[in-house]
Design a protein around this motif. Structure first.
Motif, mmCIF file in Angstrom:
data_model
loop_
_atom_site.group_PDB
_atom_site.id
_atom_site.type_symbol
_atom_site.label_atom_id
_atom_site.label_comp_id
_atom_site.label_asym_id
_atom_site.label_seq_id
_atom_site.Cartn_x
_atom_site.Cartn_y
_atom_site.Cartn_z
ATOM 1 N N THR A 76 0.835 -1.203 0.000
ATOM 2 C CA THR A 76 0.000 0.000 0.000
ATOM 3 C C THR A 76 0.864 1.245 0.000
ATOM 4 O O THR A 76 0.585 2.230 -0.703
ATOM 5 N N TYR A 77 1.946 1.213 0.763
ATOM 6 C CA TYR A 77 2.864 2.350 0.864
ATOM 7 C C TYR A 77 3.439 2.722 -0.501
ATOM 8 O O TYR A 77 3.404 3.874 -0.926
ATOM 9 N N TRP A 78 3.965 1.712 -1.211
ATOM 10 C CA TRP A 78 4.570 1.999 -2.512
ATOM 11 C C TRP A 78 3.520 2.394 -3.539
ATOM 12 O O TRP A 78 3.762 3.261 -4.394
ATOM 13 N N ALA A 79 2.346 1.793 -3.477
ATOM 14 C CA ALA A 79 1.267 2.170 -4.391
ATOM 15 C C ALA A 79 0.894 3.641 -4.178
ATOM 16 O O ALA A 79 0.690 4.395 -5.138
ATOM 17 N N LEU A 80 0.809 4.048 -2.915
ATOM 18 C CA LEU A 80 0.443 5.429 -2.590
ATOM 19 C C LEU A 80 1.519 6.398 -3.067
ATOM 20 O O LEU A 80 1.231 7.455 -3.638
ATOM 21 N N ARG A 81 2.781 6.045 -2.843
ATOM 22 C CA ARG A 81 3.874 6.921 -3.288
ATOM 23 C C ARG A 81 3.872 7.069 -4.815
ATOM 24 O O ARG A 81 4.102 8.163 -5.338
ATOM 25 N N ASN A 82 3.627 5.980 -5.516
ATOM 26 C CA ASN A 82 3.572 6.062 -6.976
ATOM 27 C C ASN A 82 2.411 6.945 -7.435
ATOM 28 O O ASN A 82 2.540 7.716 -8.386
ATOM 29 N N PHE A 83 1.273 6.821 -6.749
ATOM 30 C CA PHE A 83 0.142 7.696 -7.050
ATOM 31 C C PHE A 83 0.522 9.163 -6.823
ATOM 32 O O PHE A 83 0.253 10.025 -7.668
ATOM 33 N N GLN A 84 1.154 9.445 -5.685
ATOM 34 C CA GLN A 84 1.548 10.820 -5.378
ATOM 35 C C GLN A 84 2.510 11.366 -6.431
ATOM 36 O O GLN A 84 2.404 12.525 -6.855
ATOM 37 N N TYR A 85 3.439 10.522 -6.868
ATOM 38 C CA TYR A 85 4.390 10.953 -7.890
ATOM 39 C C TYR A 85 3.675 11.289 -9.196
ATOM 40 O O TYR A 85 3.890 12.353 -9.785
ATOM 41 N N GLU A 86 2.815 10.393 -9.646
ATOM 42 C CA GLU A 86 2.147 10.577 -10.927
ATOM 43 C C GLU A 86 1.180 11.761 -10.914
ATOM 44 O O GLU A 86 0.933 12.376 -11.952
ATOM 45 N N PHE A 87 0.629 12.106 -9.745
ATOM 46 C CA PHE A 87 -0.359 13.178 -9.663
ATOM 47 C C PHE A 87 0.223 14.483 -9.119
ATOM 48 O O PHE A 87 -0.502 15.406 -8.778
ATOM 49 N N GLY A 88 1.564 14.541 -9.027
ATOM 50 C CA GLY A 88 2.217 15.799 -8.667
ATOM 51 C C GLY A 88 2.056 16.214 -7.215
ATOM 52 O O GLY A 88 2.133 17.406 -6.886
ATOM 53 N N LEU A 89 1.859 15.241 -6.333
ATOM 54 C CA LEU A 89 1.709 15.525 -4.905
ATOM 55 C C LEU A 89 3.050 15.343 -4.185
ATOM 56 O O LEU A 89 3.944 14.676 -4.710
ATOM 57 N N PRO A 90 3.202 15.898 -2.979
ATOM 58 C CA PRO A 90 4.393 15.587 -2.188
ATOM 59 C C PRO A 90 4.485 14.082 -1.957
ATOM 60 O O PRO A 90 3.503 13.454 -1.555
ATOM 61 N N ILE A 91 5.646 13.510 -2.214
ATOM 62 C CA ILE A 91 5.782 12.040 -2.177
ATOM 63 C C ILE A 91 6.273 11.631 -0.784
ATOM 64 O O ILE A 91 7.470 11.572 -0.525
ATOM 65 N N ASP A 92 5.330 11.377 0.115
ATOM 66 C CA ASP A 92 5.697 11.047 1.494
ATOM 67 C C ASP A 92 5.086 9.733 1.979
ATOM 68 O O ASP A 92 5.348 9.295 3.094
ATOM 69 N N GLY A 93 4.260 9.078 1.147
ATOM 70 C CA GLY A 93 3.657 7.818 1.571
ATOM 71 C C GLY A 93 2.601 7.980 2.644
ATOM 72 O O GLY A 93 2.204 6.999 3.277
#
Length: 223
Positions: free
Chosen positions: A49-66
């Motif tokens: 879940t952590y890595w999925a969330l970080r990848n989502f944050q990266y792709e959507f331009g959000l701060p990548i903090d998990g």
């Protein structure tokens, strides 16, 4: 009823590694809806879940903090649909094919990108040299100096020759994918290298200044 939609939205808590419960089920369901999460929806915020969330944050331009805070949750709600009744096993939205035997929460897309990079960079190298290139990508992922997603590491400007010359888009063979899996499973023949170069073609004076660890095939691996 004005508040009806809220019954299917997140609570106000920040959802993070170790969290459990309905909010995590919703998080996993929303990430699965758009293809970032491929594991079982179990309400337990683990590494997948952590890595999925970080990848989502990266792709959507959000701060990548998990962490699923207010901004991340708002973006997820906007980008996805969620039916509380279907999350536990009813009708699911189409998702990417499930990952099989992929450890540590890496997605199928991560594996494919790494395989492309290994093939583009090192297909003429001995097998250990291909594992070594995959290891450098993973070592950069763990380093605070580099981006913290696989795609971010690979597509960082000027990071890999194969990206610059387009060889990243060649179709990788099974050997490249096997090398990636061996690296993910813990084999690092480089000794924690963050860089490598071919001494016969390197033009950068800077790369020669890096502390060298070892040579594998045509590449010298450095700290």
């Amino acid at each position: 009823m004005g508040g009806g939609e809220k019954s299917h939205a997140f609570t106000n808590q920040v959802i993070q590694y170790g969290s459990v419960g309905e909010d995590v089920i919703e998080l996993q369901s929303r990430l699965k809806y758009i293809g970032f999460y491929s594991k079982k929806i179990d309400g337990v915020f683990g590494w997948s879940t952590y890595w999925a969330l970080r990848n989502f944050q990266y792709e959507f331009g959000l701060p990548i903090d998990g962490l699923a805070g207010s901004a991340t949750k708002a973006k997820l709600v906007k980008a996805t649909k969620y039916n509380k009744g279907s999350a536990a096993g009813g009708k699911k939205a189409p998702a990417k094919p499930k990952a099989t035997n992929v450890p540590n929460g890496f997605s199928q897309n991560d594996i494919k990108l790494m395989s492309n990079a290994v093939y583009g960079e090192a297909r003429g190298e001995p097998y250990i040299g291909q594992v070594a290139v995959a290891s450098v990508i993973l070592n950069r992922l763990e380093s605070s100096t580099f981006p913290n997603t696989i795609s971010g590491v690979i597509f960082e400007p000027l990071a890999f020759t194969a990206v610059a010359d387009g060889q990243i888009w060649l179709t990788p063979n099974d050997t490249a994918k096997k090398a990636v899996m061996d690296a993910i499973n813990g084999w690092d023949p480089t000794g924690n290298a963050l860089y490598y170069f071919n001494p016969e073609t390197a033009t950068s004076k800077w790369i020669w200044s890096r502390p060298q660890i070892k040579r594998i095939g045509k590449h010298i691996f450095c700290k």
